[in-house]
Design a protein around this motif. Structure first.
Motif, mmCIF file in Angstrom:
data_model
loop_
_atom_site.group_PDB
_atom_site.id
_atom_site.type_symbol
_atom_site.label_atom_id
_atom_site.label_comp_id
_atom_site.label_asym_id
_atom_site.label_seq_id
_atom_site.Cartn_x
_atom_site.Cartn_y
_atom_site.Cartn_z
ATOM 1 N N LYS A 28 1.031 6.577 5.268
ATOM 2 C CA LYS A 28 -0.288 7.069 4.890
ATOM 3 C C LYS A 28 -1.253 6.966 6.066
ATOM 4 O O LYS A 28 -0.979 6.248 7.033
ATOM 5 C CB LYS A 28 -0.801 6.276 3.686
ATOM 6 N N CYS B 182 -3.395 4.127 -3.561
ATOM 7 C CA CYS B 182 -3.829 3.926 -2.169
ATOM 8 C C CYS B 182 -3.608 5.215 -1.391
ATOM 9 O O CYS B 182 -2.480 5.687 -1.273
ATOM 10 C CB CYS B 182 -3.049 2.780 -1.526
ATOM 11 N N ARG B 183 -4.673 5.783 -0.844
ATOM 12 C CA ARG B 183 -4.566 7.036 -0.100
ATOM 13 C C ARG B 183 -4.607 6.827 1.410
ATOM 14 O O ARG B 183 -4.151 7.670 2.177
ATOM 15 C CB ARG B 183 -5.683 7.987 -0.510
ATOM 16 N N ALA B 184 -5.182 5.705 1.841
ATOM 17 C CA ALA B 184 -5.269 5.395 3.266
ATOM 18 C C ALA B 184 -5.578 3.919 3.409
ATOM 19 O O ALA B 184 -5.974 3.255 2.451
ATOM 20 C CB ALA B 184 -6.350 6.232 3.944
ATOM 21 N N CYS C 76 0.827 -1.209 0.000
ATOM 22 C CA CYS C 76 0.000 0.000 0.000
ATOM 23 C C CYS C 76 0.863 1.261 0.000
ATOM 24 O O CYS C 76 0.502 2.268 -0.618
ATOM 25 C CB CYS C 76 -0.921 0.006 1.210
ATOM 26 N N GLU C 77 1.981 1.198 0.689
ATOM 27 C CA GLU C 77 2.898 2.352 0.729
ATOM 28 C C GLU C 77 3.420 2.669 -0.669
ATOM 29 O O GLU C 77 3.571 3.840 -1.042
ATOM 30 C CB GLU C 77 4.065 2.046 1.669
ATOM 31 N N GLU D 169 -0.021 13.172 4.987
ATOM 32 C CA GLU D 169 1.150 12.341 5.242
ATOM 33 C C GLU D 169 2.241 13.131 5.960
ATOM 34 O O GLU D 169 2.906 12.604 6.860
ATOM 35 C CB GLU D 169 1.666 11.778 3.923
ATOM 36 N N LYS E 189 1.197 13.619 9.577
ATOM 37 C CA LYS E 189 1.406 12.375 10.316
ATOM 38 C C LYS E 189 2.881 12.197 10.662
ATOM 39 O O LYS E 189 3.216 11.818 11.783
ATOM 40 C CB LYS E 189 0.907 11.190 9.492
ATOM 41 N N LEU F 173 -10.463 11.730 4.042
ATOM 42 C CA LEU F 173 -9.811 11.904 2.751
ATOM 43 C C LEU F 173 -10.486 12.992 1.917
ATOM 44 O O LEU F 173 -9.814 13.785 1.264
ATOM 45 C CB LEU F 173 -9.821 10.579 1.984
ATOM 46 N N ILE G 163 -3.447 14.906 -0.187
ATOM 47 C CA ILE G 163 -3.100 13.754 0.641
ATOM 48 C C ILE G 163 -1.679 13.876 1.165
ATOM 49 O O ILE G 163 -1.359 13.404 2.260
ATOM 50 C CB ILE G 163 -3.287 12.436 -0.154
ATOM 51 N N GLN G 164 -0.811 14.560 0.413
ATOM 52 C CA GLN G 164 0.565 14.739 0.867
ATOM 53 C C GLN G 164 0.623 15.542 2.164
ATOM 54 O O GLN G 164 1.501 15.326 3.000
ATOM 55 C CB GLN G 164 1.402 15.436 -0.217
#
Length: 238
Positions: free
Chosen positions: A69, A17-19, A11-12, A181, A184, A171, A177-178
Motif C-alpha cells: 500500500k 487501511c488504505r495507506a 496494515c497489509e 497499489e 506501486k 488518497l 486504491i487498487q
C-alpha cells in the motif's frame, strides 16, 4: 524494527487501511540502528549478536520495500543512517526545512546499511549518493528536496498538519486504491530484485565490521561525545 515490521504486516491485511504514514510527533524521525546490543560482549557473543542484527535488518528492509500500500514518510527532525536509507523505499517523502539527514557510516567505519548502496545510488546518482555516504555531511530538508531525496518541503510551524493533508490528498485523488497499489508494484518491481542483492552484500560486510574492535571503540567514543543517540528510533503511524 520488529514492531514496525509487524505493524506493516497488520496494515497489509487490514482492508480498512488504505495507506501508512511514517513520521514522528516530535524530535527525530529516526536515530539509526541501536548499536548498544553489540557492545561489551565476548567475541563469540558479539558475532552472534551481529548476525542477529543483520538478519533483523534484512527482514525489516524487505518488509518496508515489499509493503503493497502507499507508504508516506514525513521527516520533521533528525534522520540518521537507516532512517535515510528507508526514504527511497517510501512512495512519498516530505521533509521540513528544519530537518537534517545524515549518513554517518564513514565515521563509524562501516559500509552503509538498509540497501542504501543501491536505492540511494539509483535515486540520487553515483556522485550525490557517494558524497552523502563518504563524507557523512548532514544535509537540510531543502538540500534533500534539491537532491531528489524528497517529494516536497514542509514549513515547520504547520509541518504535521500539512503532512496529514498531503497524505489525504493522494488518497482522495485516487479513483481506486487498487490502482495506486498496482502502480506501486510496477514501479518497485526492479528495485526489489536489486535491493535484495545489495542487502546481502552489505550485511555480509557489516557483520564483519560490527565485530571489529575498532568499530566497538569508535561507537563508544561517539556515544561518549554525544554524537550518537542511544534511544531507539520511534515512529508514529496513521
Amino acid at each position: 524494527m520488529r514492531e514496525l515490521r509487524e505493524y506493516l504486516a497488520a496494515c497489509e491485511r487490514d482492508p480498512a487501511c488504505r495507506a501508512v504514514l511514517l513520521t514522528s510527533s516530535a524530535g527525530p524521525f529516526c536515530q539509526g540502528l541501536d548499536y548498544t546490543c553489540l557492545l561489551g560482549l565476548s567475541p563469540d557473543k558479539r558475532r552472534r549478536a551481529a548476525e542477529e542484527l543483520a538478519r533483523e535488518l534484512k527482514e525489516f528492509v524487505r518488509a518496508v520495500a515489499g509493503f503493497g500500500k502507499p507508504l508516506v514518510a514525513g521527516v520533521t527532525g533528525a534522520c540518521v543512517g537507516l532512517g535515510v536509507a528507508l526514504l527511497p523505499l517510501c512512495d512519498l517523502v516530505y521533509v521540513s526545512e528544519k530537518a537534517t539527514l545524515q549518513l554517518p557510516y564513514s565515521r563509524l567505519g562501516t559500509v552503509p546499511e538498509g540497501g542504501a548502496t543501491h536505492s540511494l545510488t539509483t535515486l540520487l546518482g553515483h556522485m550525490k549518493a557517494g558524497a552523502l555516504m563518504m563524507t557523512g555531511r548532514a544535509i537540510t530538508g531543502s538540500e534533500a528536496l534539491s537532491a531528489n531525496l524528497a517529494t516536497g518541503l514542509l514549513w515547520s510551524a504547520t509541518a504535521y498538519e500539512d503532512l496529514i493533508a498531503q497524505a489525504r490528498q493522494v488518497l482522495d485523488n485516487a479513483a481506486q486504491i487498487q490502482a495506486l497499489e498496482s502502480t506501486k508494484a510496477l514501479i518497485r518491481h526492479s528495485l526489489r530484485a536489486k535491493l535484495e542483492m545489495a542487502l546481502h552484500s552489505e550485511c555480509r560486510l557489516l557483520v564483519h565490521q560490527w565485530c571489529a574492535p575498532e568499530f566497538q571503540q569508535r561507537v563508544r567514543d561517539l556515544y561518549d561525545g554525544g554524537q550518537l543517540l542511544l534511544q531507539k528510533p520511534g515512529f508514529d503511524t496513521q
